[in-house]
Design a protein around this motif. Structure first.
Motif, PDB file in Angstrom:
ATOM      1  N   VAL A  11       5.530   3.426  -2.193  1.00 60.78           N
ATOM      2  CA  VAL A  11       5.362   2.468  -1.093  1.00 60.78           C
ATOM      3  C   VAL A  11       6.109   2.846   0.182  1.00 60.78           C
ATOM      4  O   VAL A  11       5.797   2.325   1.256  1.00 60.78           O
ATOM      5  CB  VAL A  11       5.744   1.033  -1.518  1.00 60.78           C
TER       6      VAL A  11
ATOM      7  N   ALA B 264       0.842  -1.198   0.000  1.00 62.20           N
ATOM      8  CA  ALA B 264       0.000   0.000   0.000  1.00 62.20           C
ATOM      9  C   ALA B 264       0.879   1.250   0.000  1.00 62.20           C
ATOM     10  O   ALA B 264       2.061   1.198   0.338  1.00 62.20           O
ATOM     11  CB  ALA B 264      -0.898  -0.008   1.241  1.00 62.20           C
ATOM     12  N   ASP B 265       0.293   2.364  -0.361  1.00 60.14           N
ATOM     13  CA  ASP B 265       1.001   3.648  -0.329  1.00 60.14           C
ATOM     14  C   ASP B 265       1.557   3.895   1.076  1.00 60.14           C
ATOM     15  O   ASP B 265       0.817   3.784   2.064  1.00 60.14           O
ATOM     16  CB  ASP B 265       0.060   4.795  -0.690  1.00 60.14           C
TER      17      ASP B 265
ATOM     18  N   GLU C  13       3.415   2.155   2.995  1.00 60.44           N
ATOM     19  CA  GLU C  13       3.405   1.010   3.908  1.00 60.44           C
ATOM     20  C   GLU C  13       4.768   0.692   4.517  1.00 60.44           C
ATOM     21  O   GLU C  13       4.857   0.178   5.628  1.00 60.44           O
ATOM     22  CB  GLU C  13       2.887  -0.236   3.176  1.00 60.44           C
TER      23      GLU C  13
END
Length: 192
Positions: free
Chosen positions: A131, A103-104, A106
């Motif tokens: 990321v 996810a962005d 993460e």
């Protein structure tokens, strides 16, 4: 420059500490990752080892993170690592760096040891910017184009530290350090 990966049939050659640590020490990877932590003993939540191969450096990262993702495009390298023994907090991810399954924001950090030349591209750099949590460290060591080519890939498959710096700055990374070394280069950057 062409796409090049290490021959998985020769994976056992990657497990020689006297050779691997000659070019990059565990401390050079771990230090920049922990530099932003509240204390030197603080664990990071999630870190990725890009081009993790046999897990040689992944094993060094494991004690310092809640989860370490061993990212490699070659499933054969993961098989070698599984046979060797994977720490409980390491998750193996089969993926190209240009298309990571995270996810962005993460990841709290990422490292690449002697694999930047395998994934260097605008798409991969953009994906790392996506990321990594803003300000998270990215630590890259690779064979340098300035080296004599006696070790590692051929000179025409290598990059210079300045090439990596330019690619990272294009995506908004802040460069902390960049240095050419004997046969290798090292770059530490912070995600945008």
């Amino acid at each position: 420059m062409g796409f090049h990966t290490f021959d998985a049939d020769k994976a056992a050659r990657l497990e020689r500490p006297e050779v691997r640590y000659r070019w990059v020490s565990a401390e050079e990877l771990i230090g920049p990752l922990l530099a932003g932590a509240e204390s030197a003993s603080a664990d990071l939540d999630a870190v990725a080892d890009l081009g993790s191969g046999t897990g040689f450096y992944t094993d060094d990262l494991a004690p310092h993170a809640e989860t370490v993702y061993g990212v490699d495009v070659q499933a054969e390298m993961h098989e070698f690592y599984r046979e060797k023994g994977v720490p409980e907090n390491v998750e193996l991810v089969a993926s190209d760096v240009a298309d990571l399954p995270f996810a962005d924001g993460e990841l709290d950090g990422a490292v690449s040891t002697m694999t930047y030349h395998e994934f260097a591209s605008p798409a991969a750099t953009a994906e790392l910017a996506r990321v990594l949590d803003p300000g998270a460290p990215l630590v890259i060591f690779d064979w340098s184009a300035a080296g004599d080519g006696e070790h590692g890939p051929s000179a025409d498959e290598r990059y210079a530290a300045s090439d990596a710096v330019e690619a990272l700055e294009t995506e908004g990374f802040d460069i902390v350090t960049a240095a050419e070394r004997t046969e290798t280069f090292g770059v530490v950057a912070r995600a945008p």
